[in-house]
Design a protein around this motif. Structure first.
Motif, mmCIF file in Angstrom:
data_model
loop_
_atom_site.group_PDB
_atom_site.id
_atom_site.type_symbol
_atom_site.label_atom_id
_atom_site.label_comp_id
_atom_site.label_asym_id
_atom_site.label_seq_id
_atom_site.Cartn_x
_atom_site.Cartn_y
_atom_site.Cartn_z
ATOM 1 N N SER A 26 8.419 -6.771 -4.129
ATOM 2 C CA SER A 26 8.872 -7.321 -2.742
ATOM 3 C C SER A 26 10.330 -7.685 -2.513
ATOM 4 C CB SER A 26 8.378 -8.324 -3.023
ATOM 5 O OG SER A 26 8.465 -9.500 -4.121
ATOM 6 N N HIS A 52 7.642 -1.276 3.746
ATOM 7 C CA HIS A 52 5.688 -1.014 3.762
ATOM 8 C C HIS A 52 5.853 -2.462 4.508
ATOM 9 C CE1 HIS A 52 4.192 2.982 2.061
ATOM 10 N NE2 HIS A 52 4.886 2.815 1.644
ATOM 11 N N GLY A 53 6.051 -2.461 5.769
ATOM 12 C CA GLY A 53 6.110 -3.265 6.404
ATOM 13 C C GLY A 53 8.084 -4.394 5.750
ATOM 14 N N ASN A 54 7.530 -5.864 6.536
ATOM 15 C CA ASN A 54 9.122 -6.402 6.171
ATOM 16 C C ASN A 54 8.988 -6.884 5.121
ATOM 17 O OD1 ASN A 54 9.447 -6.444 9.598
ATOM 18 N ND2 ASN A 54 8.098 -8.515 9.488
ATOM 19 N N THR A 56 7.556 -5.616 1.634
ATOM 20 C CA THR A 56 7.469 -4.891 0.321
ATOM 21 C C THR A 56 7.775 -3.402 0.368
ATOM 22 O OG1 THR A 56 4.930 -5.375 0.870
ATOM 23 C CG2 THR A 56 4.508 -3.766 -0.327
ATOM 24 N N ARG A 72 0.942 -5.709 -1.672
ATOM 25 C CA ARG A 72 1.420 -5.509 0.005
ATOM 26 C C ARG A 72 0.952 -6.571 1.083
ATOM 27 N NH1 ARG A 72 0.933 -3.720 5.183
ATOM 28 N NH2 ARG A 72 -0.839 -3.740 4.858
ATOM 29 N N GLU A 76 3.066 -9.315 2.497
ATOM 30 C CA GLU A 76 2.977 -9.452 4.053
ATOM 31 C C GLU A 76 2.851 -10.639 4.495
ATOM 32 O OE1 GLU A 76 5.762 -7.149 5.212
ATOM 33 O OE2 GLU A 76 5.813 -6.871 3.863
ATOM 34 N N VAL A 116 -0.488 -8.558 10.298
ATOM 35 C CA VAL A 116 0.090 -7.772 9.577
ATOM 36 C C VAL A 116 -1.300 -6.548 9.553
ATOM 37 C CG1 VAL A 116 0.193 -6.987 6.923
ATOM 38 C CG2 VAL A 116 0.829 -9.607 8.333
ATOM 39 N N SER A 117 -0.310 -5.180 9.669
ATOM 40 C CA SER A 117 -0.888 -3.888 9.846
ATOM 41 C C SER A 117 -2.194 -3.954 8.541
ATOM 42 C CB SER A 117 -0.798 -2.909 9.992
ATOM 43 O OG SER A 117 -0.661 -1.911 10.237
#
Length: 316
Positions: A26, A52-54, A56, A72, A76, A116-117
């Protein structure tokens, strides 16, 4: 420590963190070992790391491992509010043969982590500290996770399946499931989940609650004999339900019938009953909870055939 030594130290710390978290780290952990925002951005822009995201950061371009995907989801959604939960927590504990489309995470009621995806976020009203394991991605204990997975399942059948599998794979005992069901609030199928947990815990002994004889009576069947003692090749055997006049036996299998040598013993007993001229039907207790009419249709048809008369094939 020289500048070069500091860089090597930071690199070693980043590699250590990546190894501990399945290849991802992170932003917060990176800052804690001295990697600032500009260094993170440079590593991403030059292709060494992947975002991978904001929050991760993956240290390679490899697909995320199952462990990395859990981290993740945790980071996230928010490390101060999120816990891996439900079926995802069970898989992390070792459950096999059960998968979910998205990673399941719980947050306290009133939290608003946003979307979050690939993550399914559930708000819960209660999450005592003793229900959370902190080894690896923070996750709920298997018993609580199983109850939540059942609450969030798409159907009663899936809910019963995840509870049965949790006990069968010995991630939690039946007693632990019953305890978790009683103290884990939920909005869906609360009474159903408690019944299934009790069935898993007590096995066929919970027939007192189910009252199979009453189900038979509602379908117009004669009163059966319950817990009949019969003579078998290895001594006395106990028959769950039987109609001696037509030679029909119905065996109700609880969760215990799938463990250890119980299957072997059941098979031997059923073979002996068949050789003695009896017709044996087997019904698993959870299946009887889920679809009693379908099983009673079979019992009615068997009884009618053995009695030498016809019977309706459907409960409708």
């Amino acid at each position: 420590m020289t500048t070069a030594e500091q860089r090597r130290h930071r690199r070693d710390e980043v590699l250590r963190l990546g190894a501990e978290h399945g290849g991802v780290v992170s932003r917060e952990l990176l800052r804690a070992v001295g990697v600032d925002r500009r260094a993170i951005r440079h590593a991403i822009d030059t292709g060494r790391w992947v975002l991978h995201g904001n929050q991760t950061v993956a240290l390679s371009h490899e697909p995320l491992s199952p462990q990395a995907d859990l981290w993740r989801a945790f980071w996230e959604v928010g490390p101060r509010i999120a816990v891996v939960d439900g079926a995802s927590a069970l898989v992390a504990a070792g459950l096999t043969g059960f998968t979910t489309r998205m990673t399941q995470v719980s947050v306290p009621h009133g939290s608003d982590p946003g979307r979050v995806s690939g993550v399914e976020v559930h708000r819960v009203t209660s999450r005592p500290p003793e229900d959370v394991l902190r080894t690896g991605p923070p996750r709920t204990t298997p018993a609580v996770a199983a109850i939540r997975a059942a609450q969030w399942a798409v159907s009663d059948r899936q809910a019963a399946l995840v509870l049965a599998m949790t006990a069968q794979q010995r991630l939690a005992s039946g007693a632990q499931l019953v305890d978790a069901a009683r103290r884990t609030p939920g909005r869906r199928r609360v009474a159903f989940i408690l019944r299934i947990a009790q069935d898993v815990a007590a096995g066929a002994e919970s027939l007192g609650e189910l009252d199979f004889a009453l189900l038979c009576r509602h379908r117009g069947l004669p009163e059966p004999t319950r817990q009949r003692v019969a003579k078998g090749p290895r001594g006395r055997v106990y028959l769950d339900v039987c109609w001696d006049d037509v030679g029909l036996v119905v065996e109700i299998d609880g969760a215990g019938h799938r463990a250890g040598l119980a299957v072997t013993d059941d098979n031997f007993r059923q073979n002996a009953l068949t050789l003695a001229g009896r017709t044996v039907l087997r019904i698993d207790l959870i299946g009887l909870r889920l679809d009693p009419d379908a099983f009673l249709d079979q019992v009615c048809e068997a009884h009618a055939r053995l009695a030498g008369r016809s019977a309706p094939l459907s409960s409708g």
